[in-house]
Design an enzyme around this catalytic site. Sequence first.
Site, PDB file in Angstrom:
ATOM      1  N   HIS A 167      17.932 -30.190  23.002  1.00  0.00           N
ATOM      2  CA  HIS A 167      17.511 -30.070  24.063  1.00  0.00           C
ATOM      3  C   HIS A 167      18.214 -28.269  24.592  1.00  0.00           C
ATOM      4  O   HIS A 167      17.708 -27.781  25.904  1.00  0.00           O
ATOM      5  CB  HIS A 167      18.187 -31.057  25.099  1.00  0.00           C
ATOM      6  CG  HIS A 167      17.194 -32.497  25.679  1.00  0.00           C
ATOM      7  ND1 HIS A 167      16.245 -32.608  25.807  1.00  0.00           N
ATOM      8  CD2 HIS A 167      17.270 -33.243  24.088  1.00  0.00           C
ATOM      9  CE1 HIS A 167      15.812 -33.811  25.441  1.00  0.00           C
ATOM     10  NE2 HIS A 167      16.609 -34.279  24.160  1.00  0.00           N
ATOM     11  N   ASP A 198      19.539 -21.340  28.877  1.00  0.00           N
ATOM     12  CA  ASP A 198      18.734 -22.579  29.430  1.00  0.00           C
ATOM     13  C   ASP A 198      17.995 -22.944  27.760  1.00  0.00           C
ATOM     14  O   ASP A 198      16.915 -22.005  27.582  1.00  0.00           O
ATOM     15  CB  ASP A 198      18.224 -22.393  30.252  1.00  0.00           C
ATOM     16  CG  ASP A 198      18.782 -23.696  31.581  1.00  0.00           C
ATOM     17  OD1 ASP A 198      19.764 -24.886  30.516  1.00  0.00           O
ATOM     18  OD2 ASP A 198      18.541 -23.627  32.674  1.00  0.00           O
TER      19      ASP A 198
END
Length: 491
Positions: free
Chosen positions: A166, A378
């Site tokens: 992730h 991110d």
Amino acid sequence: MSKRFVVASNRLPVRIEHQPEGWCLRPGSGGLVTALVPVMSRTRGLWIGWPGCGPDVPVDSLLQQFSAQHSYDLRAIPLTEAEEQGYYRGFANEALWPLFHDLLGYCRFELADWAMYERVNERFAGVIASEARADDFIWIHDYQLLRAGHYLRRMRSDAAIALFLHTPFPSPDLFRRLPWSDDILEGMLAHNVLGFQTLRDRRNFVACVREFVPDTEIEVGRRYTRLALGNRIVHVGHFPISIDFDEFDSGARSPEVARAASQLREGYLARQLILGLDRLDYTKGIPERFLAFERALEKYPDLLGNVSLIQVVVPSRTHVPDYRDLKSEIDGLAGRVNGRFSRDGWVPIHYYYRALSRNDLLAHYRACEIAFITPLRDGMNLVAKEYCASTVDGNGVLILSEFAGAADQFCAGALCVNPFDREKTADAIHRAFVMPPDERKQRMKDLRAEVRRNDVHRWLGWITALIDEEQAAPEGHPNRAGISQGHHIEL
């Protein structure tokens, strides 16, 4: 996919809470839980993870109650305080987390933490091996468990295993700084399928394989890359995770949220509201955001008195000194900007250090005309997608860091910025402020269509389709070959 799913992640998809009547479990939320619960229920799956509580909590009985009330099962892996400190707080969050977010200066490489990371990953693998059936599909998640696949292969050489990361994945030049980079790469290559958030992350990983495992045969495709490691094939793909668009869209349209959004707007004496919403983390770029907003106020007088930044910071990892220092820095910057620019009836930054309820979150999305999402790095950033799905009136502008994974999908409709470039980020704030309504609505229409089209259900479909393709290969085909017992990749 008809196979039973066995999912392993650092945390279970539930929250353990103490109520007046005693301990209870609450279902978790978020994109991963939303995506997996239907397939877990359909296949009567099993989710393995750390319950996140101490030994005084009756975890086993709580999980039995959960299984009786839901269509899938949970299995807890308790951690001692020393294991939590070394594996989770130490190696995962002080070595891998900053490294994978390109923030080498925050990295701490401690041998004792690495040893504990290995130990806990081996424990996870042991539980998975004991619980999984021969025809189960095993899906391991995220940076906390990058070595579990290696140990699982030793225990169950024929298992079908996938890993989804992730977080971002670093370039070879950064990755090689990790003293145990060869072990991490070996652990990741133990899976049949590897999933990354973006094409850049997939390319970074393949570049690491090319550099550190030079005998690997690499075949690059559009959606995934095939790595031939001896008699075994590893599929490496990029699958950007998303949200349930319909859930956020319908929630934002509810009368309760509409009333709360209206009250929010009445409470702030500003013509336009800018929203920053982040977990407390140095990857989120909150100080850089405040400095860019300060520069915008200096540079564009028409912003003064007419726009306010609502910054919500959700508490996180408050035991870590770097995070406590970050909070002090944010506190100081908010005070400085407000001290410089506040005037009667108007404050430029409204800063809150707390979590929001579901309805409050949706109300903030609806009430704010501009979302200011500028992480330094991110993996994806689902706040950007939630904001777009919740902007049901179409009157919203998204300012987004080009270093968020979501930028790959959103930069056509968003105002993409380099959060390290204070001047251009300030310009983007002003551009969003003065943007004509027609342009706003068209950009937001395009962004909402992107989220609707590539929602969390399509994300799951991409991955399961690749898994099905991999598993459909005939017996004896390289795609079906596992790693033989005790196999070690020479790096």
